[in-house]
Scaffold this motif. Sequence first.
Motif, PDB file in Angstrom:
ATOM      1  N   GLY A  17       0.847  -1.174   0.000  1.00  0.00           N
ATOM      2  CA  GLY A  17       0.000   0.000   0.000  1.00  0.00           C
ATOM      3  C   GLY A  17       0.892   1.236   0.000  1.00  0.00           C
ATOM      4  O   GLY A  17       2.113   1.137   0.163  1.00  0.00           O
ATOM      5  N   PRO A  18       0.299   2.386  -0.224  1.00  0.00           N
ATOM      6  CA  PRO A  18      -1.124   2.591  -0.478  1.00  0.00           C
ATOM      7  C   PRO A  18      -1.524   2.180  -1.893  1.00  0.00           C
ATOM      8  O   PRO A  18      -0.675   1.926  -2.738  1.00  0.00           O
ATOM      9  N   TYR A  19      -2.843   2.115  -2.109  1.00  0.00           N
ATOM     10  CA  TYR A  19      -3.407   1.902  -3.433  1.00  0.00           C
ATOM     11  C   TYR A  19      -4.052   3.220  -3.869  1.00  0.00           C
ATOM     12  O   TYR A  19      -4.714   3.881  -3.075  1.00  0.00           O
TER      13      TYR A  19
END
Length: 228
Positions: free
Chosen positions: A64-66
Amino acid sequence: VLIALGDTIIEMGLEDIITAGRNTIGVRHVENPQRFGVVEVENNRIVGLQEKPEHPRSNLAITGPYFFIASGELRKALNQLIDSGEKTRGEFQLTDALQIMVELGIDIYAEEIGGWFDCGTVKTLIETNRHLLEHAVPYEAFPDTVLIPPVYIGKGSSIERSIIGPNVSIGEGAVIEDSIISDSIIGNGAEISRGFLKASVFGDKSSYAGKFGKMILGDHSQGGYYGD
């Protein structure tokens, strides 16, 4: 759509990922990819994903992040996954929905993350705590207590006749008496008496009275040693 994982800490700004204007997943090379979702990449574009594979095809873990500009396609992939009933390890996995998007020809890119700290196990949570304590703020003195840096002590905590540290984080409103604690995380409002603790994690409002040990207590839990 921006998605952050609750069991990881990353040291980076999000501006570059957001302003790049493309579907992006944060990744990092790891030694134990079996614990994570992993991606395969070609020219920085993701061509395959696996969720905690027994035989990983890559050691690039999803940290992450996405960030998705194709939020509508993400929703459709999630609905398709749920409608199919296909589960991995008994659960619907975001990784599997992203694999559907890749198979549909939607471009998703990998962005390697620099500062990343895993909190997914007790061991890695305590290791991450050590790192974060490098930036700990000054603390006050407590009666008949020795503090061995680095430590963090939240507001309103009471500590008496104890040795605290190194590498201990204590939340707000905790009460600690007659204890020796090192390399541990103590939650808000936790109460510890006569504890000799190392590599332990205590949740909020947990309580413990006892002696030497390595303890993991969740929120509002009670534990103790009542032997001779």
